[in-house]
Design an enzyme around this catalytic site. Structure first.
Site, short mmCIF file in Angstrom:
data_model
loop_
_atom_site.label_atom_id
_atom_site.label_comp_id
_atom_site.label_asym_id
_atom_site.label_seq_id
_atom_site.Cartn_x
_atom_site.Cartn_y
_atom_site.Cartn_z
N ASP A 116 -4.36 -8.27 6.24
CA ASP A 116 -5.40 -9.16 5.74
C ASP A 116 -4.92 -10.59 5.54
O ASP A 116 -5.70 -11.53 5.65
CB ASP A 116 -5.98 -8.63 4.44
CG ASP A 116 -6.77 -7.36 4.65
OD1 ASP A 116 -7.70 -7.39 5.47
OD2 ASP A 116 -6.45 -6.33 4.03
N GLU A 167 0.84 -1.19 0.00
CA GLU A 167 0.00 0.00 0.00
C GLU A 167 0.88 1.25 0.00
O GLU A 167 1.93 1.26 0.64
CB GLU A 167 -0.91 0.00 1.23
CG GLU A 167 -1.88 -1.16 1.21
CD GLU A 167 -2.57 -1.40 2.55
OE1 GLU A 167 -3.72 -1.87 2.53
OE2 GLU A 167 -1.97 -1.12 3.59
#
Length: 397
Positions: A166, A150
């Site tokens: 995640d 990210e």
């Protein structure tokens, strides 16, 4: 303080609404940041299969969602449908094993995905992009080996992370060449850290090995986060109950002191459990927020009963509680956050997924849960005048 760095995925039709920005808003830099900067991708995976790279997110100048090609040119997503329709092919061919390639990344808040052997299936619905949701056994990406980083690049610089919020899957590290020419990196596993992580989960009693997903041929693909483990039934929803009950019992007779801002030590909040609820008061004795006893899902996800709004009181307290529960420091230290890793994950009842992730990192830092940045234990690189960024794909060993 860094914002929560992952958009929560809920089911196969989860959407990228607006990926959260890693860092301050645009326009706060002392020197101009170019519209694009180079990202060098090095394939040290040792794998012979094809590599595909994607740069997906929100264009910060317009707020539009889309993807960037290898030159850093933005392409807005077309309208989706219901049921979802195939997204345009945004794949960039990545370097072969042992090689590097450089692309340009624009001012985005988004994700850089990569996959081995197969392209990732992306679809568009009326609300935006449908992300992979491999906790769903029918997700078309379930048997694809992939991962993502990210980042936010804006006028104030770059924030680039490696994340396991995640899932823990194909390993990689990130880096930035700063404006002064020096280079910083994060997310590098120890030698043998990839297999070491999975071996730790398999050996941990209580069902933690059930988080591991494999292909039908037995190839290990990933371990789901414990949040998804609880949501899918792979991990018991009662897995943290003993610790939660001990915390609630302790603070019925003891005060939990939270100092949420490292740069504002005078701001303190005081928590006590009464009637099954933990009430926090300020220095004047006024109740400022309250928390019901959380469950494992709320703790692993840092949401629901531990919701953390972007405000000045509840959010910062909730972040601190979330970190204390995941790291199991609330019983050994009534002053939170506990920023020294010496006490982390030492209780028998803890987030063993996060424990295993951090144990296998070369520098001990990772994003193993959403607020792992509390106390600066996250795997993040940042610079206000970046010359170049790096994504290094590491061996699956």
């Amino acid at each position: 303080m860094l914002a929560k760095v992952t958009t929560r995925l809920v089911g196969a039709a989860a959407l990228i609404g607006a990926l959260l920005t890693l860092g301050p808003p645009a326009g706060t830099a002392e020197a101009a940041v170019p519209d694009t900067i180079p990202l060098t991708i090095t394939n040290n995976s040792g794998r012979g299969d094809a590599l595909y790279v994607y740069n997906l997110g929100t264009q910060l100048s317009t707020g539009r969602q889309g993807w960037a090609d290898a030159n850093g040119t933005f392409h807005a997503w077309p309208a989706g449908g219901n049921p979802p329709t195939p997204a345009p092919d945004a794949a960039i061919t990545g370097p072969a094993a042992g090689r590097s390639a450089t692309i340009r990344i624009p001012k985005f808040s988004g994700r850089i995905y990569f996959s081995y052997g197969q392209k990732i299936v992306f679809k568009l619905t009326t609300g935006g992009l449908v992300q992979p949701a491999v906790q769903n056994p029918t997700d078309p990406n379930r048997n694809i080996l992939f991962n993502w980083s990210e980042y936010t690049l804006n006028d104030a610089g770059i924030w680039l992370n490696s994340t396991q919020v995640d899932m823990f899957s194909a390993p990689y590290s990130v880096g930035v060449q700063r404006g002064d020419g020096s280079t910083i990196s994060a997310g590098k596993l120890k030698s043998g850290g990839y297999s070491g992580f999975f071996n730790t989960l398999r050996a941990q009693s209580g069902g933690w090995g059930n988080l591991i997903q494999t292909r039908p041929d037995g190839t290990v693909l990933r371990a789901l986060s414990p949040l998804y483990g609880v949501e899918t039934g792979a991990l018991s929803g009662n897995v943290l109950d003993d610790y939660i009950n001990r915390v609630w019992q302790k603070y019925a007779t003891t005060t939990l002191t939270v100092t949420p801002f490292a740069d504002q030590p005078a701001i303190k909040y005081y928590g006590r459990v009464s009637g099954g609820v933990m009430n926090f008061t300020n220095s004047s004795g006024a109740v400022v927020t309250s928390f019901q006893k959380p469950d494992a899902g709320s703790i692993f996800g840092c949401h629901r009963l531990l919701d953390a709004p972007n405000d000045a009181v509840r959010g910062p307290i909730s972040r601190t509680l979330c970190a204390g529960f995941n790291r199991s420091t609330l019983l050994v230290n009534p002053n939170q956050p506990d920023t020294s890793s010496a006490n982390f994950y030492r209780d028998a009842v803890t987030n063993h997924y996060a424990r295993a992730v951090h144990a296998q990192m070369a520098d001990g830092k990772a994003y193993a849960f959403a607020f792992d940045d509390v106390g600066a234990h996250e795997s993040l690189v940042h610079d206000g005048s970046p010359r170049q960024a790096y994504l290094t794909l590491d061996p699956l060993s």
